[in-house]
Design a protein around this motif. Structure first.
Motif, PDB file in Angstrom:
ATOM      1  N   GLY A 250      -6.502   4.055  -7.343  1.00 36.96           N
ATOM      2  CA  GLY A 250      -5.095   3.648  -7.273  1.00 36.96           C
ATOM      3  C   GLY A 250      -4.847   2.213  -7.681  1.00 36.96           C
ATOM      4  O   GLY A 250      -3.796   1.654  -7.370  1.00 36.96           O
TER       5      GLY A 250
ATOM      6  N   GLU B  58       1.402   4.338  -3.157  1.00 33.17           N
ATOM      7  CA  GLU B  58       1.093   5.763  -2.998  1.00 33.17           C
ATOM      8  C   GLU B  58       1.637   6.535  -4.204  1.00 33.17           C
ATOM      9  O   GLU B  58       1.097   7.574  -4.572  1.00 33.17           O
ATOM     10  N   THR B  59       2.677   6.016  -4.813  1.00 36.00           N
ATOM     11  CA  THR B  59       3.111   6.533  -6.116  1.00 36.00           C
ATOM     12  C   THR B  59       2.449   5.620  -7.153  1.00 36.00           C
ATOM     13  O   THR B  59       2.612   4.399  -7.082  1.00 36.00           O
TER      14      THR B  59
ATOM     15  N   GLU C 259       0.842  -1.217   0.000  1.00 35.65           N
ATOM     16  CA  GLU C 259       0.000   0.000   0.000  1.00 35.65           C
ATOM     17  C   GLU C 259       0.865   1.250   0.000  1.00 35.65           C
ATOM     18  O   GLU C 259       0.584   2.207  -0.722  1.00 35.65           O
ATOM     19  N   ALA C 260       1.945   1.207   0.762  1.00 35.75           N
ATOM     20  CA  ALA C 260       2.855   2.369   0.779  1.00 35.75           C
ATOM     21  C   ALA C 260       3.489   2.532  -0.605  1.00 35.75           C
ATOM     22  O   ALA C 260       3.602   3.644  -1.125  1.00 35.75           O
TER      23      ALA C 260
END
Ligand code: CTP
Length: 418
Positions: free
Chosen positions: A322, A268-269, A264-265
């Protein structure tokens, strides 16, 4: 099809030198050219006559050959090829290359060249595992040398282990990848791809954990193949025994929950694709003990209560915001591979599933080869069994084709069975 290219083939002195004859033949069959160079030791294993007959070119053997020097100097010779292939790359040749020695034609060419270099190491298992060889290998890789193999198996010296030279087809595929990368264009440049790989470890107490047999080899090979095509790869890996991929961003995690958080981190991009190759543990202990669990003397084992882990692939595939345009999952199955994997694609909501047979008889888990079936919304396609590196290159090319099509990759049918 583009002309496959010119290989300057340096044949080292090892039993595997005979495989170079097949390598030359196959490259020429594809329309490529081979300029052969042999070390003195190589001539003990194959004759220059056989090599030149197959290559259709004279073998270069001497550093101080005035006739050859007048026709084509060694500097020019070292630069006139698309790739220099060293096969077999003996411990001695690797040592010379790593330390910049140039006392014969082969080592001088390797110092004088500006062409990319590919080595196919082959040696006794103890020599391969020797710290000096491993140090030289790390130096060569840091210098940008590409390495193919060695494979594991029975050796001519009677021992068993890593040290067998890669097969000619594998070497040629690696050479093709090096040539393609040099010629460009790199179809995945500017594309960001997130991957998971390896097993996860689910703690029982501070010293024990639940795990699985995934080595991470297929994930590492795929990450390197994607990077070779120009992708910016963000690689989230569990505690895999296989080495980490080069040229990519590596994030190390332990458990499935850590892996989800890292994915998930990482997203973020925005990413153009996500490939979930990890063998995530389906269950963890409901609560890991804070200190080492002890036998209590009653002869009764402690109960181990399990809880289900988050499904990372499903979580990301079913995201509204996303979600990468192409989401690829793997399916590890032991029976009814295609039926189970087809159902899994719909259940998880990903675009493709790369299914592999991990039954003990297949030898895939922890092994060097893989036989996969690609399942998409359009149906399934089985690929013949091949080394994990070759499967990785083919899959990377398929991903590149999907990401560079005019229209984005098709998304899985919304609302698939859950
Ligand atoms: N996967 C995941 N998170 C999990 C379990 C699996 O992201 N908790 C991903 C794997 O990385 C792989 C795919 O889901 O891409 C399928 O993994 P597999 O182990 O084959 O499937 P399972 O979900 O475990 O299904 P089953 O146990 O029913 O075979």
């Amino acid at each position: 099809m583009a002309e496959p290219g010119r290989i300057l083939l340096i044949i080292g002195g090892g039993v595997a030198a005979y495989k170079c004859l097949d390598l030359i033949r196959r490259w020429r069959e594809r329309g490529g050219t081979v300029t052969p160079v042999m070390t003195r030791a190589a001539e003990e294993f194959v004759t220059p006559l056989s090599v030149s007959a197959l290559a259709g070119e004279a073998v270069h053997r001497d550093l101080f050959d005035l006739t050859a020097e007048a026709e084509m100097g060694h500097i020019q010779l070292s630069r006139a090829s698309d790739v220099i292939v060293v096969a077999p790359a003996t411990a001695d040749l690797m040592g010379k290359m790593a330390h910049g020695l140039a006392n014969d034609l082969a080592s001088t060419l390797l110092m004088a060249t500006d062409a990319p270099v590919l080595i196919a190491p082959a040696m006794n298992v103890r020599m391969w595992e020797h710290p000096a060889t491993q140090r030289n290998l790390a130096t060569l890789q840091a210098d940008g040398v590409t390495v193919v193999g060695p494979g594991t198996g029975a050796m001519a010296c009677g021992e068993y282990g890593p040290g067998r030279m890669a097969e000619p087809l594998e070497i040629l595929e690696a050479a093709e990848a090096v040539i393609a990368a040099r010629r460009g264009p790199r179809p995945l440049s500017g594309k960001r791809i997130l991957m998971t790989s390896g097993p996860t470890h689910e703690p029982i107490d501070p010293v024990r954990y639940i795990a699985n047999r995934s080595s991470g080899a297929q994930g590492t090979a795929l990450a390197e193949a994607l990077a070779a095509l120009g992708a910016d790869v963000h690689f989230v890996t569990g505690p895999a025994t296989h080495r980490r991929p080069k040229g990519v961003t590596v994030v190390e995690v332990e458990s499935a929950r850590d892996m989800l958080a890292a994915v998930e981190a990482g997203l973020e991009t925005p990413a153009d694709a996500a490939v979930f190759a990890a063998a995530v543990a389906d269950w963890r202990t409901a609560s890991a003990a804070g200190s080492k669990m002890k036998k209590d003397g009653s002869g009764q084992p402690p109960p181990l209560t399990l809880a289900e882990n988050p499904d990372i692939l499903r979580t990301i595939s079913r995201r509204d915001a996303g979600r990468p345009p192409l989401v690829v999952g793997f399916a590890a199955e032991t029976d009814d591979v295609i039926a189970h994997a087809t159902a899994k694609r719909l259940r998880k909501g990903c675009d493709w599933i790369v299914a592999n047979d991990v039954s003990p008889a297949s030898g895939v888990m922890g092994g060097t080869e893989n036989a996969v079936t690609i399942i998409t919304a359009d149906g399934s396609e089985s690929w013949e069994r091949a080394p994990k590196d070759a499967v990785a290159r083919r899959l990377a090319a398929r991903i590149a084709a999907a990401l560079t099509e005019d229209s984005p990759a098709p998304r899985a049918a919304a609302g698939g069975a859950s």
